[in-house]
Motif scaffolding. Structure first.
Motif, short mmCIF file in Angstrom:
data_model
loop_
_atom_site.label_atom_id
_atom_site.label_comp_id
_atom_site.label_asym_id
_atom_site.label_seq_id
_atom_site.Cartn_x
_atom_site.Cartn_y
_atom_site.Cartn_z
N ASN A 125 -5.28 11.77 1.50
CA ASN A 125 -4.27 12.53 0.77
C ASN A 125 -4.02 13.92 1.34
O ASN A 125 -3.01 14.54 1.04
CB ASN A 125 -4.65 12.66 -0.71
CG ASN A 125 -4.62 11.31 -1.42
OD1 ASN A 125 -4.04 10.35 -0.91
ND2 ASN A 125 -5.23 11.25 -2.58
N THR A 144 1.75 3.90 -2.27
CA THR A 144 0.81 4.63 -3.11
C THR A 144 -0.16 3.60 -3.70
O THR A 144 0.29 2.64 -4.33
CB THR A 144 1.53 5.37 -4.25
OG1 THR A 144 2.38 6.36 -3.66
CG2 THR A 144 0.55 6.05 -5.18
N GLN A 173 -0.72 7.34 0.15
CA GLN A 173 -1.49 8.20 -0.75
C GLN A 173 -2.31 7.33 -1.70
O GLN A 173 -1.97 6.18 -1.98
CB GLN A 173 -0.60 9.19 -1.49
CG GLN A 173 0.54 8.56 -2.25
CD GLN A 173 1.54 9.60 -2.79
OE1 GLN A 173 1.29 10.81 -2.74
NE2 GLN A 173 2.66 9.14 -3.31
#
Ligand code: F55
Length: 825
Positions: free
Chosen positions: A629, A600, A639
């Motif tokens: 995403n 992330t 993400q």
């Protein structure tokens, strides 16, 4: 004005003020008193804002006795003080820090619970005072915290902007700025002191006059404003000390000065009265390219004139001999923004006190020291002579005189070296006739320091080489630091608890003690607890991002964070190229997605509103984020989150959660960085270039615990000299080419191939900060990160060693260095 006018006779008047007793009952009582008689509401009818304000005032009340006592003690002992002059203080929220400093956190929590209230909710109500742009302003806030904690006398002087750094929002992925109305719901921390207001003059002209048999100069200004001081508490950490931060607000002078009105330009005088308050209206949002605007010079002179006058007339005892000023204060110049203080002090001594020039110069040059925060040529402040002459005609004359005397000295030491003299001139003719403020600061300051070892070296060798040759002993380094109170103890209670369990409580004010954590890296239980703390911090962050931004993050990912102002030299583009490359490899099935470490990436960055390319880069990040995403092919693997309005409050939640800290500026460009220190102290590993304080972090934590990459500064210089051609990297590196091509293909812009043209063409044809040259090395380092993260036990060891070995980066240590290298010098 600060002491009693006559000797008090009532016994109560002689007793020292005392803080209210620190009990839950006592706290509840004080809180309700503040709510009822201060806010004027009953608890049952009060809003969260009422409750926050009453709570803040309750804590403030507990600090008040200490504050008055600190001030009294200071006046009595006449210890030398630091006058920290900074146009910016990026303070962050005050309530949590005040509760920590007073050790009232637990009592306050129980007291609020007894009132049916939740302390966390009340703390969240506070709007942080964002009176700074970034690192420079936050550094000033860390420094005043450390000085108070170390019981060192300091007054921080600055500007109480009505609007701080703008609030960033995104509209269709693009940055839109909103005013920061931090004062609108009431601000409980500042104490206005109208009785200590200072008049500040501007404009007009100078004239000579006869004073006995000497000819003197005087300044006949054409307009003036009033500086109204607001005092803010700077509590030391649980040490009973409360220093002062004095921020100035501009007001119109009440009485219309008829003499000036009649003598001066009517329209100008009226304009000045009307627009006085504009001076402290808004913080300029440029963090690296100073705006040569008249209003900005007005801000600078305004706060500096107020501060010097305040220090001489209010802080010093009446009748104090100005010849002793250097023994009583060092004015530390936080970059060149307050440098106009130098001719201001000269003007006070020569014009007002009628000293000889040499006598005044001798005192002035022992009162100032200068800290430089940049190497970028466009960041070095210059003021056009005509603008200076219009706004501050007397100061311009004084600057010329300082320059003339200095150049005469240079010519005497280096006869027949006119080139050298010209290169050192404070006033330059190219491209326009202007004053180089860094040169003025260097000539006037007793010391000049950079903010990390590499930066100080480059400052002396490349930015001010003639000066460092002329005065080698003037140049020194003080590596930046960060306050462990806010950025470890407050921001990361879980890791703090772990550290305290291992070491006891002393580390909060003695961060070198973190070294004692070293053996715990080998302790399996400790590593497990460390990972649990990290996980807790991630969950806290994800909950916040959900509530604050509607961002949904999930999964047990490597949390990769890049937070800092948006600037080409910091190379957010390099990070986005890496992300795009990962994405490209997955969607084109060049890699098996299940072999990729789930990641992330979080960005936080404000762009200066007028910095076009920076705003295009923000747009690119947001659009790449949108695409990545929502693409099922990378779900669970990659993400991206870009919460808007990154600020100190968000930093306090983001940094403790991070696994990986991105410090990827082009070598030789980031003076120090301080975010890099905060991440390492919170147990994130750094992927970074040999730049700024990264160099020192790497040295301390060891190469094995740091993901270094990229060219070194000498390599950068050599590549620049040989003629850098970004296109050659694009052509010869298929992975890089694929990433850039994907951006240019419209894959992130619904097929629009022009959407990112400014960014793409800049990279391909210009790339001033050589992102393409470092791409391959960066990708390799990221691969090493993935491999290392796969072994969680080994990663935890490395992370713990980062905490254990970075105690050096406490701003307490920076303050000790300033004391021994500069302030006591
Ligand atoms: C603000 C206004 C102007 Cl006109 C110019 C610069 C700035 C500013 O915010 N500069 C800044 O933040 N500089 C940073 O200072 C930090 C503290 O020393 C360093 O760590 C960082 O490297 C440097 O960029």
């Amino acid at each position: 004005r600060y002491g009693p006018m006559t000797t008090p006779t009532h016994p109560l008047a002689l007793a020292p003020v005392t803080a209210p007793p620190a009990t839950v009952d006592g706290f509840v009582k004080e809180f309700l008193r503040e709510l009822n008689t201060g806010q004027g509401v009953a608890l049952s009818r009060s809003t969260v804002n009422d409750q926050y304000l009453a709570l803040a005032r309750t804590v403030r009340h507990y600090l008040m006795a200490r504050w008055l006592e600190t001030t009294r003690h200071q006046r009595e002992t006449k210890e030398k003080a630091v006058g920290y002059l900074s146009a910016e203080y990026l303070l962050g929220r005050q309530l949590g820090n005040a509760l920590l400093a007073t050790d009232l956190g637990e009592i306050a929590e129980k007291a609020m619970a007894a009132c049916g209230l939740d302390l966390v909710t009340l703390r969240a109500q506070e709007v942080e005072p964002g009176l700074g742009n970034g690192g420079l302003g936050r550094l000033a806030a860390c420094f005043v915290d450390s000085l108070a904690t170390m019981s060192i006398p300091c007054i921080g002087y600055g500007i109480r902007y009505e609007y701080g750094i703008f609030k960033q929002t995104f509209v269709d992925g693009r940055q839109v700025e909103q005013p920061d109305t931090w004062l609108s719901l009431g601000e409980p921390w500042g104490f206005p002191h109208p009785e200590a207001a200072v008049q500040v003059d501007f404009g007009g002209y100078t004239e000579t006059y006869r004073d006995g048999d000497v000819e003197r100069t005087r300044w006949v200004p054409s307009w003036n404003v009033l500086g109204l001081p607001y005092n803010y508490m700077v509590p030391g950490y649980q040490n009973g000390r409360v220093n002062t931060l004095r921020l100035w607000s501009a007001q119109a002078t009440k009485a219309f000065d008829l003499a000036i009105f009649n003598a001066g330009d009517y329209a100008e005088a009226v304009r000045a009265q009307t627009f006085a308050e504009n001076i402290t209206k808004v913080l300029y949002p440029e963090d690296s390219t100073p705006q040569g605007k008249e209003l900005r010079l007005q801000q600078q002179y305004f706060f500096v004139a107020c501060s010097i006058r305040d220090f001489i007339n209010q802080v010093m005892e009446p009748g104090f001999d100005l010849h002793d000023l250097p023994e009583r204060v060092t004015f530390q110049l936080n970059d060149t923004h307050p440098v106009i203080a130098v001719p201001e002090l000269m003007r006070i001594l020569v014009d007002e006190h009628k000293w000889e020039w040499d006598e005044a110069w001798d005192v002035t040059k022992r009162c100032f020291a200068y800290t430089c925060h940049t190497l970028l040529p466009e960041a070095l402040e210059v003021w056009p002579v005509d603008l200076l002459g219009r706004l501050l005609p007397r100061h311009l004359e004084i600057i010329y005189q300082i320059n003339d005397a200095f150049l005469a000295e240079v010519r005497e030491r280096f006869p027949n070296d006119e080139l050298r003299a010209r290169s050192m001139s404070i006033v330059t003719d190219y491209p326009d006739r202007s004053v180089r403020m860094a040169y003025l600061a260097t000539v006037a300051g007793m010391k000049v320091n950079g903010v990390a070892a590499l930066h100080s070296q480059l400052l002396a060798d490349k930015v001010l080489p003639a000066f460092s040759e002329y005065w080698p002993e003037k140049f020194t380094n003080v590596t930046n630091g960060v306050t462990p109170r806010r950025f470890l103890r407050l921001a990361n209670p879980w890791l703090s608890q772990l550290i305290t369990d291992a070491l006891g409580v002393g580390w909060v004010t003695d961060l070198d003690r973190l070294a004692e954590l070293e053996p715990y890296a080998q302790d399996e239980d400790f590593r497990k607890a460390f990972r649990e703390a990290k996980q807790t911090n991630k969950e806290r962050l994800y909950a916040l991002l959900r509530a604050r931004d509607g961002i949904e993050l999930s999964g047990d990912h490597l949390l990769d964070v890049m937070v800092k102002r948006l600037h080409e030299y910091k190379r957010q583009t390099l990070k986005i190229l890496h992300i795009v490359s990962l994405y490209e490899q997955i969607i084109h099935e060049r890699v098996d997605p299940t072999t990729i470490t789930p990641r992330t990436v979080v960005f936080g960055a404000k762009a200066a509103p007028g910095y076009r390319l920076a705003k295009e880069i923000i747009y690119l990040i947001n659009k790449v984020g949108e695409t990545v995403n929502t693409d099922p092919r990378v779900a669970g693997r990659l993400q991206i989150a870009f919460p808007a309005n990154y600020n100190v409050t968000l930093a306090e939640k983001l940094i403790p959660a991070a696994d990986l800290s991105e410090q990827i500026s082009l070598a030789g460009m980031e003076a120090s960085g301080t975010g890099n220190m905060k991440f390492a102290l919170n147990g994130a590993l750094t992927i970074g270039t040999d730049d700024g304080a990264n160099v020192e972090i790497r040295q301390l934590v060891g190469d094995d615990n740091f993901f270094g990459f990229g060219m070194t500064e000498p390599e950068v210089a050599a590549l620049g000299a040989s003629g850098y051609q970004p296109g050659s990297y694009y052509e010869s590196n298929p992975q890089l080419k694929a990433a850039i091509d994907l951006i240019a293909s419209g894959a992130f812009s619904g097929g629009d191939r022009n959407a990112f043209e400014p960014v793409v063409s800049n990279l391909l044809y210009h790339d001033r900060f050589m992102a393409l040259a470092d791409f391959a090395s960066y990708v390799d380092a990221q691969a090493a990160v993935e491999a290392a993260y796969a072994d969680q036990e080994a990663w935890s060891k490395m992370a713990i060693l980062n905490v254990a070995r970075t105690g050096f980066f406490s701003s307490d240590r920076s303050m000790r260095d300033y004391l021994s290298r500069i302030w006591r010098a």
